[in-house]
Design a protein around this motif. Structure first.
Motif, short mmCIF file in Angstrom:
data_model
loop_
_atom_site.label_atom_id
_atom_site.label_comp_id
_atom_site.label_asym_id
_atom_site.label_seq_id
_atom_site.Cartn_x
_atom_site.Cartn_y
_atom_site.Cartn_z
N UNK A 51 0.83 -1.21 0.00
CA UNK A 51 0.00 0.00 0.00
C UNK A 51 0.87 1.26 0.00
N UNK A 52 2.19 1.07 -0.18
CA UNK A 52 3.12 2.18 -0.08
C UNK A 52 4.24 1.97 -1.10
N UNK A 53 4.37 2.88 -2.06
CA UNK A 53 5.39 2.72 -3.10
C UNK A 53 6.81 2.76 -2.54
N UNK A 54 6.97 3.34 -1.35
CA UNK A 54 8.32 3.43 -0.76
C UNK A 54 8.83 2.07 -0.31
N UNK A 55 7.93 1.14 0.00
CA UNK A 55 8.34 -0.19 0.45
C UNK A 55 7.92 -1.28 -0.52
N UNK A 56 7.41 -0.90 -1.67
CA UNK A 56 6.91 -1.86 -2.66
C UNK A 56 8.05 -2.72 -3.19
N UNK A 101 -7.94 6.04 -1.22
CA UNK A 101 -8.34 7.41 -1.49
C UNK A 101 -8.84 8.04 -0.20
N UNK A 102 -8.04 8.99 0.33
CA UNK A 102 -8.41 9.66 1.56
C UNK A 102 -8.66 11.13 1.35
N UNK A 103 -8.92 11.85 2.43
CA UNK A 103 -9.20 13.28 2.34
C UNK A 103 -7.97 14.05 1.88
N UNK A 104 -6.79 13.63 2.35
CA UNK A 104 -5.57 14.38 2.05
C UNK A 104 -4.81 13.82 0.85
N UNK A 105 -4.83 12.50 0.68
CA UNK A 105 -4.01 11.87 -0.35
C UNK A 105 -4.85 10.87 -1.13
N UNK A 106 -4.69 10.86 -2.43
CA UNK A 106 -5.33 9.87 -3.29
C UNK A 106 -4.25 8.94 -3.83
N UNK A 107 -4.27 7.68 -3.37
CA UNK A 107 -3.24 6.73 -3.76
C UNK A 107 -3.19 6.43 -5.24
N UNK A 115 -0.25 7.47 -7.32
CA UNK A 115 1.04 6.77 -7.23
C UNK A 115 1.04 5.43 -7.96
N UNK A 116 -0.06 5.13 -8.63
CA UNK A 116 -0.14 3.83 -9.31
C UNK A 116 0.92 3.70 -10.39
N UNK A 117 1.09 4.73 -11.20
CA UNK A 117 2.09 4.67 -12.27
C UNK A 117 3.49 4.52 -11.66
N UNK A 118 3.74 5.22 -10.58
CA UNK A 118 5.03 5.09 -9.90
C UNK A 118 5.22 3.67 -9.38
N UNK A 119 4.14 3.06 -8.90
CA UNK A 119 4.23 1.68 -8.42
C UNK A 119 4.65 0.74 -9.54
N UNK A 120 4.08 0.91 -10.73
CA UNK A 120 4.48 0.07 -11.87
C UNK A 120 5.93 0.30 -12.23
N UNK A 171 -2.19 -3.57 -10.10
CA UNK A 171 -2.73 -2.62 -9.13
C UNK A 171 -4.25 -2.74 -9.08
N UNK A 172 -4.81 -2.48 -7.90
CA UNK A 172 -6.24 -2.26 -7.82
C UNK A 172 -6.54 -0.86 -8.34
N UNK A 173 -7.81 -0.64 -8.72
CA UNK A 173 -8.25 0.69 -9.16
C UNK A 173 -9.74 0.81 -8.82
N UNK A 174 -10.11 1.88 -8.13
CA UNK A 174 -11.51 2.08 -7.79
C UNK A 174 -12.33 2.38 -9.04
N UNK A 175 -13.50 1.75 -9.14
CA UNK A 175 -14.32 1.87 -10.34
C UNK A 175 -14.76 3.30 -10.62
#
Length: 454
Positions: A29-34, A44-50, A53-58, A65-69
């Motif tokens: 759930x964190x690209x820094x430790x992926x 997807x939170x109030x301050x940050x939308x994950x 970072x999906x492209x960075x994860x790839x 990756x999961x992706x909300x519909x």
């Protein structure tokens, strides 16, 4: 874990899935430790939308990756699984993987000692089984599913820590983990603000039995009347108790501090004298539950005795930190509540490790309306065997004012927001004969003090 996207889609009851043959070997759930091969889960939170970072994860090697519909602009030509709710999907995948896995699952909860017990149990079992345990504080509705999904397929024992702050949270976790064995370390005062009373805390912890397998066992603190009452009212759960009382399945009859840690004698289901490289009566009590579970998994008394000697705890739990030509610190600053604070103070009073004893205490947090009384009551635990008491944080002022009534002010140091007065007192007055215990809630970061002297 080694699953194709087709298999993950089946877990999530998704009928059609692109890139079906893509293989996922972990979860993040964190690209820094992926890690390469992970499935990235964006929240997807109030301050940050994950999803940002999906492209960075790839780019870092994510397999999918999961992706909300309802999230717009999904990346093209990337292996994606579309879901309604990322948290629910994470938990659903964990439930599915858990149902397939052949490991013995052990759940641990309690007000204090969860992480220590986890470390002691995993360390005791590791010479004889392939064991994986909760890493760090991954013990909530996100962390526990991640821990399960990161299990190797040949893991034999999974030791899962379960944390909570309110009712229903342990029930959620235990229904995901479906443990074969469960431990309740104790009932303290942490989360009193949310749960209202120690009775409420006991009820919330006892939720761990909701997901316990039918043939499972609960191991619990038999010295706690609130737990004994709940066990008495529960005709369905098989139990064993541990503690200092004679009525326990496993009881401690004697404890002594030795150079390498603690030596203790037990009676009951296991008998004899054992050594463990940790300090304090409360850590010995945590060890009892690990011994009962080890016995239930088939270890002999001699095997338990041998493996206990090499057990090590996570840092900042009664951790000895020597300083060259200076004091010996006991860093127990990972967390604090009244029960664990009293236990640590009691250890300092009774130990003969050094002739001079200091306490460095920080605020206890999340205690609700009675927080003033809980801090003041610590004065009853501190006596003349303690040479110096250093207090840090706005709530510790209540203890400071109470101690001023019985101790000379020269023996006390109080500071609300600055560590420096305590650091200066240690530099000036502590020496090689001084033992200094640091204990406070995680938010107080008392390790800052001991790190100054490393």
């Amino acid at each position: 874990m080694k699953k194709t996207l087709a298999q993950l889609a089946a877990w999530l009851k998704i009928r059609e899935q692109d890139n079906e043959d893509t293989v996922v070997t972990g979860i993040s759930i964190d690209t820094r430790t992926l890690k390469t091969g992970d499935l990235f889960v964006p929240f997807r939170g109030e301050a940050v939308n994950g999803h940002r970072f999906v492209e960075q994860a790839f780019e870092k090697g994510a397999a999918a990756s999961l992706w909300l519909k309802d999230e717009p602009n999904p990346p093209q030509d990337r292996p994606l699984i579309f879901v309604e709710d990322a948290e629910a999907a994470l938990q659903q995948m964990a439930i599915a993987y858990r149902s397939e896995h052949k490991a013995t699952f052990i759940g641990i909860t309690g007000s204090n000692g969860k992480t220590s017990t986890k470390d002691i149990l995993a360390g005791t079992l590791s010479p004889y089984f392939k064991v994986q345990k909760t890493i760090g504080n991954f013990n909530n509705q996100l962390g526990l599913p991640i821990t399960i999904l990161q299990l190797d397929e040949d893991t034999e024992v999974s030791v899962l820590e379960m944390g909570m702050s309110g009712f229903g949270e342990i029930e959620l976790l235990t229904r995901i983990a479906r443990p074969h064995l469960a431990i309740i370390t104790n009932i303290g005062e942490a989360h009193m603000q949310e749960l209202g009373s120690r009775e409420g805390i006991a009820q919330a912890k006892y939720e761990i039995t909701k997901g316990l397998l039918e043939e499972g066992f609960l191991f619990y603190d038999g010295d706690e009347p609130l737990l004994r009452q709940l066990v008495t009212e529960d005709p369905y759960t098989e139990t064993m108790s541990f503690g200092f009382g004679k009525e326990n399945t496993l009881m401690v009859s004697q404890i002594e501090t030795i150079e390498s840690g603690s030596r203790f004698t037990v009676k009951g289901l296991i008998e004899g004298t054992f050594d463990i490289s940790v300090l304090g009566e409360h850590q010995v009590k945590n060890t009892l539950s690990a011994m009962l579970v080890s016995k239930a998994l088939g270890l002999t008394d001699d095997q338990i005795r041998t493996s206990l000697k090499q057990v090590a705890l996570t840092d900042m739990r009664m951790q000895l930190v020597p300083v060259e030509n200076g004091p010996l610190f006991i860093n127990d600053a990972y967390n604090a509540a009244p029960t664990s604070m009293r236990a640590a103070i009691q250890f300092i009073k009774s130990t003969t490790m050094r002739s001079k004893k200091w306490l460095v205490l920080g605020d206890m947090l999340e205690l609700g309306m009675d927080e003033k009384a809980f801090h003041e009551q610590l004065a009853e635990e501190i006596d003349d065997s303690v040479e110096r008491v250093c207090l840090y944080g706005p709530r510790m002022k209540w203890l400071y004012e109470r101690l001023l009534l019985v101790f000379d002010a020269s023996r006390l140091v109080y500071t609300e927001t600055d560590y420096e007065p305590i650091i200066e007192a240690i530099r000036r007055d502590a020496d090689e004969e001084t033992l200094i215990l640091l204990k406070g809630s995680r938010g107080m970061k008392l390790e800052t003090i001991v790190n100054t002297f490393k």
